[in-house]
Scaffold this active site. Structure first.
Site, PDB file in Angstrom:
ATOM      1  N   ALA A  28       0.832  -1.210   0.000  1.00  0.00           N
ATOM      2  CA  ALA A  28       0.000   0.000   0.000  1.00  0.00           C
ATOM      3  C   ALA A  28       0.860   1.252   0.000  1.00  0.00           C
ATOM      4  O   ALA A  28       0.503   2.265  -0.620  1.00  0.00           O
ATOM      5  CB  ALA A  28      -0.950  -0.012   1.197  1.00  0.00           C
ATOM      6  N   GLY A  31       1.774   1.556  -3.479  1.00  0.00           N
ATOM      7  CA  GLY A  31       0.546   1.771  -4.248  1.00  0.00           C
ATOM      8  C   GLY A  31       0.033   3.191  -4.132  1.00  0.00           C
ATOM      9  O   GLY A  31      -0.523   3.745  -5.089  1.00  0.00           O
ATOM     10  N   ASP A  32       0.215   3.801  -2.976  1.00  0.00           N
ATOM     11  CA  ASP A  32      -0.195   5.188  -2.765  1.00  0.00           C
ATOM     12  C   ASP A  32       0.523   6.104  -3.751  1.00  0.00           C
ATOM     13  O   ASP A  32      -0.094   6.978  -4.381  1.00  0.00           O
ATOM     14  CB  ASP A  32       0.114   5.587  -1.321  1.00  0.00           C
ATOM     15  CG  ASP A  32      -0.180   7.044  -1.025  1.00  0.00           C
ATOM     16  OD1 ASP A  32      -1.330   7.471  -1.238  1.00  0.00           O
ATOM     17  OD2 ASP A  32       0.736   7.752  -0.582  1.00  0.00           O
ATOM     18  N   VAL A  33       1.807   5.905  -3.920  1.00  0.00           N
ATOM     19  CA  VAL A  33       2.611   6.728  -4.822  1.00  0.00           C
ATOM     20  C   VAL A  33       2.201   6.495  -6.277  1.00  0.00           C
ATOM     21  O   VAL A  33       2.008   7.441  -7.041  1.00  0.00           O
ATOM     22  CB  VAL A  33       4.115   6.418  -4.641  1.00  0.00           C
ATOM     23  CG1 VAL A  33       4.957   7.126  -5.680  1.00  0.00           C
ATOM     24  CG2 VAL A  33       4.559   6.756  -3.245  1.00  0.00           C
TER      25      VAL A  33
END
Length: 140
Positions: A28, A31-33
């Site tokens: 995550a 994944g956020d980036v």
């Protein structure tokens, strides 16, 4: 070809573990980036490119609530493997949600980011694009 051989060409430093073995919170984190990058690319592709407008739109799309809604739209499109990654991400212990986020929204947002991180480390950039483009189109 193994997953480690089918890596993302943008991943300059490969993780120590294969994506399927990584902590969902770590997936995550990446994944956020990647999600924010895709959102910014989408917004820049639109006609109104004033910085304040871009920032306001991006903020609205990367909020926990917006990510929860996006994940709900994606659910029918997910493979069994992807749905398992989402479940792992949703059920992970990712810490306290931000003050402005509902706990349920935050868990779903973490699940979406986990999926994006997983696909990124699997080298499945086209799949990320396919899922997010479909969800963004449906949003509009």
């Amino acid at each position: 070809m193994t997953d480690r051989e089918n890596v993302n060409p943008l991943a300059f430093h490969l993780p120590h573990k294969e994506a399927s073995q990584m902590n969902p919170v770590v997936l995550a984190y990446m994944g956020d980036v990647v999600f924010e990058l895709v959102v910014r690319q989408y917004l820049i592709s639109l006609p109104n490119q004033k910085p304040h407008h871009l920032h306001r739109e991006a903020t609205g799309m990367v909020s926990a609530k917006a990510q929860r809604r996006l994940l709900e739209r994606l659910q029918p499109m997910l493979t069994e493997e992807e749905a398992d990654v989402v479940r792992r991400g949703r059920n992970s212990k990712s810490g306290a949600p931000p003050k402005n986020a509902d706990v349920a929204d935050y868990r779903q947002a973490t699940a979406l980011e986990c999926l994006i991180g997983y696909l990124y480390y699997q080298g499945k950039l086209e799949r990320i694009g396919e899922l997010l483009n479909a969800a963004i189109r449906e949003r509009n």
